[in-house]
Design a protein around this motif. Sequence first.
Motif: not given
Length: 130
Positions: A4-13, A29-30, A46-51
């Motif tokens: 991946w060129k970019k990490t998905p943006p964290l749109r939710t907190l 991203g969450l 699409k790619r997803t990110l969970l932190v």
Amino acid sequence: MFGWKKTPPLRTLIGEGTVMQGEIRFSDGLRIDGEVVGDIIAIGDKRTLLVISEKAKVTGKIRAGHVIINGLVQGPVESEDLLELQPKARIVGDVKYEALEMHQGATINGELHPMKTEDKPALKLAANNG
């Protein structure tokens, strides 16, 4: 998988001190700093990110692409791409992963299962091209 060129943006907190109950479905991203009682499921193709930060607690099933855990998860975890378990990660439940990075100090009280790779082409080794 990791190209991946970019990490998905964290749109939710979900902030520290917040308690949410019920299923959460997200895209992109969450980040969770609070507490969630319910399943957390990535949607879309699409790619997803969970932190899940070291202050966070999740009670329920987790399913996402790239998952980073440094808090407490009570329930099964499924990571379709990369699962990163940071030093303060605590998982009580079974874990399915495509790739796993586990730091010293992280703990899992459950079974580890690599994802099935039946749909991927078999590796061709140069030594077998006799």
